[in-house]
Motif scaffolding. Structure first.
Motif, PDB file in Angstrom:
ATOM      1  N   LYS A 191       0.832  -1.204   0.000  1.00 49.13           N
ATOM      2  CA  LYS A 191       0.000   0.000   0.000  1.00 49.13           C
ATOM      3  C   LYS A 191       0.864   1.249   0.000  1.00 49.13           C
ATOM      4  O   LYS A 191       2.075   1.199   0.144  1.00 49.13           O
ATOM      5  N   THR A 218      -8.998   6.532   0.191  1.00 50.29           N
ATOM      6  CA  THR A 218      -9.726   5.886   1.282  1.00 50.29           C
ATOM      7  C   THR A 218     -11.013   6.627   1.585  1.00 50.29           C
ATOM      8  O   THR A 218     -11.516   6.585   2.687  1.00 50.29           O
ATOM      9  N   ARG A 266      -0.860  -8.365   7.337  1.00 54.22           N
ATOM     10  CA  ARG A 266      -2.149  -8.768   6.777  1.00 54.22           C
ATOM     11  C   ARG A 266      -2.172 -10.287   6.662  1.00 54.22           C
ATOM     12  O   ARG A 266      -1.272 -10.884   6.074  1.00 54.22           O
ATOM     13  N   ASN A 295      -7.512  -2.122   6.931  1.00 49.23           N
ATOM     14  CA  ASN A 295      -6.302  -1.438   6.498  1.00 49.23           C
ATOM     15  C   ASN A 295      -5.594  -0.921   7.739  1.00 49.23           C
ATOM     16  O   ASN A 295      -6.207  -0.797   8.804  1.00 49.23           O
TER      17      ASN A 295
END
Length: 643
Positions: free
Chosen positions: A2, A469, A140, A163
């Motif tokens: 990310k 986002t 993650r 996230n």
């Protein structure tokens, strides 16, 4: 990875420069490192490299340019020290920079951490990790949920977030349902998950945004600087760059402007100076706003510093038609003769003459390409301004009145005293043009396109709109290194909306995606025949369902009607749970007899809890359950192979 990871890569690059070792590429396209004087310290023999961090640089042997993604992919990664000695032999599929003594490495698309001797401290087991910050790193898991581990690999915060970002000043940003908040190192939510976008804390404050407005909060969650800006950066040296009325300036920690908004872009202060951009020219200013160094003439304008004597308030009769023509013309057709190029170590800006005129304004067609970590942004726009004129206040009012006619052509307008925004009137609303008045001058921007390209460590590539986002659907293309391709709608990092997934083996899944999962192929399974159903009672929710079902023209619409009925039934307080289940089992059976695909669509989109939907499913006849299970496997198998 990310964007939050990219920040660390960028920091790593700056660290290497501070140590006076920078990567270079020779004529054979091999990478090595030079010192500040240009002397070769590490011979060029690597196929890819990252900058030095904590005395080590990750290097690759065997990477090749992918014909699919046009990016370096493959090979193996290891680490060298500043003398060029190999400390960790190249054996990993990916390797990030060292942070707090540990570096993230990947094998078989799983990530873990090694120390500076090459010992695996955390075995590669996660789908994604972030660099260590304040003793913790996010990870993650297989369920695509984020949590945090400490430097021994112990899970400190259980994975439950959509996230996550690194810890900064004791707090970390986390996200659920496209909203952001902060947790402490115990995992306790200390600032409510409510914001559309946030960054980490710096100097005691964190930039946040909600509904398109930006401001700053303290560690208690209090908005110490109200959400009122169009953009905001971190605080550096007690000052932060913020955007207001289309221009960037600098505020202090009370929110007072120390340097008024006037720049096209601004970076944070470092060592008492900040880099800013104005009229196509980049330069440094001090904390009073005074320019540092030379003051060359802008390559894109021919203005001078003499005060204007004209006070014209006359608007050209051609203005509206000229403005509309530029608004409706693509960037490539507007680009004329090249004027100049500005370059720095992160990118460049090209300036061109405009092939179309706007009376009273000098226009420049611009193309900007900037790199941050492994993401490159591409911005195509047209910038214009008129000469300083005391009459520009009245002229700006006339322009706003003239351009109000754009509403009749399907555009949407938003304005205040000193600015005007022209937006597309379509469902996916976006700003097409911006005009604002500042210090007796009128500025115009035509925004033609903005896109990004991110090359991931495993060779995957994303190209398209910025995946922010804010919960907004954007369009993009994700290409895996193995040749699989998804192209369509994204919501955040997930496939969400209409899209097409093409696997390298030739299979194609085209239709609706939700939260990264393929929901069905409307083209191949939809029944478009005219189908009707008869109400079996006079109950209002029964009539509502039958009306919607009979009005539907395909399986997807009929399934939607069934999904809504699930919600109406399970929200009906006058029915017992057993009555609700029995009613829905009967209705599913009626629909199944005439449109099986509508049943599948209806259960997948049922407006009730998962548990309630499962109770109905488990009570269905075996043939109906078998069909639904088969369809579920069909629409998910292809995606699971590449996710």
């Amino acid at each position: 990875m990310k964007q939050l990871i990219l920040c660390f890569l960028l920091i790593a690059g700056f660290t290497a420069q501070a140590q006076n070792l920078t990567p270079f590429q020779d004529t054979n396209k091999k990478y090595g490192f030079k010192d500040a004087k240009g002397n070769i310290v590490v011979q060029p023999k690597y196929d890819d490299v990252y900058g030095f961090s904590e005395g080590f640089a990750s290097v690759n042997i065997g990477a090749k340019l992918s014909s699919v993604t046009k990016a370096m992919t493959g090979g193996k990664w290891g680490f060298i020290n500043k003398t060029g000695k190999v400390i960790v032999e190249p054996k990993y599929d990916a390797a990030w920079s060292f942070s707090e003594g540990l570096a993230a490495v990947s094998q078989n698309y799983k990530f873990g951490f090694i120390d500076k001797t090459g010992k695996e401290i955390v075995k590669p087991q996660y789908n994604e990790v972030g660099n260590f910050s304040e003793g913790m790193a996010y990870m993650r898991n297989e369920d695509d949920l984020y949590g945090y581990i400490d430097k021994t690999g112990k899970v400190v915060v259980e994975p439950k977030y959509d996230n996550a970002g690194p810890f900064s000043e004791g707090l970390a940003a986390v996200s659920q349902n496209y909203k952001w908040g902060f947790i402490d190192k115990t995992g306790k939510v200390v600032i409510e998950i409510q914001y559309g976008g946030i960054s980490g804390f710096r100097e005691g404050l964190a930039p946040v945004s909600l509904n398109g407005k930006h401001g700053y909060i303290d560690k208690t969650g209090k908005a110490v600087i109200p959400l009122q800006y169009e953009g905001g950066d971190y605080f550096f040296d007690g000052m932060a760059a913020v955007r207001k009325n289309g221009k960037w300036g600098f505020i202090n920690k009370t929110g007072k402007f120390i340097i008024e908004p006037q720049y096209d872009f601004a970076h944070g202060f470092k060592d008492g100076k900040a880099k800013v951009k104005l009229n196509g020219r980049e330069f440094f200013i001090d904390k009073t706003g005074k320019e540092i160094g030379s003051n060359p003439q802008s390559a894109t304008t021919n203005t001078n510093n003499k005060p204007a004597t004209a006070t014209s308030t006359t608007l050209s009769p051609n203005f509206y038609n000229q403005f509309k023509a530029i608004l409706n013309t693509n960037w490539e057709s507007l680009k004329g003769k090249g004027l100049d190029v500005d370059r720095d170590n992160l990118g460049f800006t090209e300036y061109y003459q405009s092939k179309k005129d706007l009376d009273g304004f000098e226009l420049t067609v611009e193309y900007e390409e900037n790199k941050s970590g492994n993401t490159t942004s591409f911005d195509k726009h047209v910038f214009g301004e008129n000469k300083p004129n005391p009459g520009n206040t009245q002229l700006f009012g006339k322009i706003k009145t003239e351009l109000s006619k754009l509403k009749n052509d399907g555009f949407k307008l938003e304005s205040d005293k000193n600015s005007l925004y022209i937006l597309s009137g379509q469902q996916e609303e976006k700003v097409l043009s911006e005009l604002f008045w500042d210090e007796n001058r009128i500025f115009i921007n035509f925004y033609k396109s903005y896109s990004v390209k991110t090359v991931f460590s495993n060779g995957d590539v994303y190209e398209g709109d910025y995946r922010g986002t804010t919960g907004k659907t954007v369009k993009g293309k994700y290409t895996w290194a193995n040749g699989d391709v998804y192209e369509g709608d994204f919501l955040g990092d997930k496939f969400n909306g209409k899209g097409k997934l093409t696997l390298k083996d030739g299979r194609v899944y085209e239709g609706d995606f939700k939260d990264g999962k393929f929901m069905g192929n409307a083209n191949s399974n939809t029944n478009t025949n005219t189908i009707t159903i008869t109400a079996t009672s006079s109950d209002p929710m029964e009539k509502k369902f039958v009306t919607a079902f009979n009005a539907a023209t395909n399986s997807e619409s009929r399934g939607k009607a069934l999904g809504v009925l699930f919600g109406d039934v399970y929200k009906n307080a006058s029915l017992s749970n057993e009555q609700k289940k029995s009613y829905m089992v009967r209705k599913v059976g009626e629909v199944y007899a005439i449109d099986k695909e509508a049943v599948f669509k209806g259960l997948m989109g049922a407006d009730c809890s998962t548990q309630e939907m499962k109770e109905v499913f488990n009570s269905l006849p075996d043939d109906q359950k078998a069909f639904i299970q088969k369809r579920s496997q069909e629409v998910s198998s292809g995606f699971k192979q590449v996710h």
